[in-house]
Design an enzyme around this catalytic site. Structure first.
Site, PDB file in Angstrom:
ATOM      1  N   LYS A  80      74.699  50.966 -11.925  1.00 24.97           N
ATOM      2  CA  LYS A  80      73.378  50.348 -11.961  1.00 24.97           C
ATOM      3  C   LYS A  80      72.970  49.983 -13.384  1.00 24.97           C
ATOM      4  O   LYS A  80      72.500  48.867 -13.639  1.00 24.97           O
ATOM      5  CB  LYS A  80      72.355  51.285 -11.307  1.00 24.97           C
ATOM      6  CG  LYS A  80      70.992  50.670 -11.123  1.00 24.97           C
ATOM      7  CD  LYS A  80      70.131  50.930 -12.345  1.00 24.97           C
ATOM      8  CE  LYS A  80      68.807  50.200 -12.228  1.00 24.97           C
ATOM      9  NZ  LYS A  80      68.044  50.341 -13.484  1.00 24.97           N
ATOM     10  N   ASP A  95      68.962  49.206  -7.695  1.00 23.79           N
ATOM     11  CA  ASP A  95      68.067  50.325  -7.970  1.00 23.79           C
ATOM     12  C   ASP A  95      67.340  50.696  -6.691  1.00 23.79           C
ATOM     13  O   ASP A  95      67.603  50.124  -5.638  1.00 23.79           O
ATOM     14  CB  ASP A  95      67.064  49.939  -9.064  1.00 23.79           C
ATOM     15  CG  ASP A  95      66.313  48.676  -8.674  1.00 23.79           C
ATOM     16  OD1 ASP A  95      65.635  48.681  -7.628  1.00 23.79           O
ATOM     17  OD2 ASP A  95      66.425  47.673  -9.383  1.00 23.79           O
TER      18      ASP A  95
END
Length: 308
Positions: free
Chosen positions: A238, A257
DNA sequence: TATCCAAGGTAAGTT
DNA sequence: AACTTACCTTGGATA
């Protein structure tokens, strides 16, 4: 000090400075009025934003302190700037003023969610943050709110960054890899970095020693670039995607996310493929591939601000 | 006033 | 490779 103005009407597509700088992409600017980014669009869009930028190959070969403010609308307003040198090329680089925003958004799919997000934050652009500060910012972003991530970066600058003066005011540059790697874990914890403190320290050490350079990822194909960035401590898929999208210009990167995962669940459940890599590929395709990251950023900001 | 909870995840240890 | 769990800190919600 030099001053200048950029006519927003001369750009290819609209521009919204506040949406661009307060949308959780960049944590490297301060509002001169001292307001934090806690409340989205809470205090109007005509504040001065200030930052210090270290040399960027091909853009500026000196350290530049600069301030910028938008007056007027997102189609016909003016960007006023003050800086230690001609800041127009630098602002164009940092704020992607060279993007043809209309063409980019036209090239993404006609999805109702995207249309709503585009309408709500017309003129928001992606940023091109300097890579090391961007890397540190997103290492700090783990399990954190946007306003607090911003606070951490501000404290890092104030505690360890060089002072740079402009127009009688002193601004602080983001600490260099050398400056950050020289701090101890405990010193960084004192800035409320929590368990991210050793990640930041060790990553700074890797960059300062020359063991690894985050810029190297820029030359790789997208998925290899993401994998390459995960070598840094505190960087998983991420955070790597955030650096690729907000600093290195991989506009197809879609950071998965919590907000985007919720979006996938609610709006595009077919895209949930279990693993990060597979789900990422599916949502990237859903958002049209090439500019999927642009779409992601609008959706993130739109949903975080309470939109549907 | 005290307690609980979640916030733009990652690393390390188990199956 | 997929699945668990611990991890700092703190503002805001809940009791």
């Amino acid at each position: 000090m030099e001053r200048g103005a950029i006519d927003v009407g001369d750009l290819a597509g609209p521009f919204d400075l506040q949406a661009t700088l307060e949308s959780g992409q960049s944590y490297l600017w301060n509002r001169a009025d001292g307001e934090t980014y806690a409340e989205l669009h809470a205090h109007g869009g005509d504040a001065w934003y200030e930052t210090v930028v270290d040399p960027i190959p091909g853009v500026t070969d000196e350290r530049v302190a600069l301030r910028v403010r938008q007056e007027g609308g997102v189609h016909d307003g003016t960007l006023h700037w003050e800086a230690s040198t001609d800041a127009e090329p630098l602002l164009t680089h940092l704020l992607r003023l060279d993007d043809d925003l209309d063409a980019i958004l036209d090239a993404t799919p006609d999805l109702p969610l995207l249309e709503r997000a585009y309408d709500a934050y017309e003129g928001m652009r992606l940023t091109r943050d300097p890579v090391f500060p961007c890397l540190v910012s997103f290492i700090c972003s783990a399990q954190m709110r946007v306003a607090r991530i911003h606070g951490m970066q501000r404290r890092l600058r104030e505690a360890y960054g060089d002072g740079v003066s402009l127009g009688g005011e002193t601004y602080r540059a983001f600490p260099t890899p050398e400056q950050l790697s020289a701090r101890t874990e405990d010193e960084l914890r004192d800035l409320s970095l929590g368990y991210r403190a050793p990640y930041v320290q060790r990553t700074a050490e890797m960059v300062a020693s020359g063991e690894a350079d985050p810029l190297d990822a820029a030359d790789l194909p997208y998925e290899e670039a993401r994998e390459s960035l995960t070598r840094f401590v505190g960087v998983g898929d991420k955070v790597a995607d955030c650096v690729l999208l907000f600093s290195l210009g991989f506009l197809e990167a879609v950071p998965l996310d919590t907000w985007i995962r919720t979006t996938v669940e609610e709006y595009y459940p077919d895209c949930d493929r279990g693993s990060y890599a597979a789900t990422s590929r599916a949502i990237r395709e859903q958002f049209g591939g090439e500019f999927a990251g642009y779409a992601q950023t609008y959706v993130f900001y739109h949903l975080r601000a309470g939109g549907e």
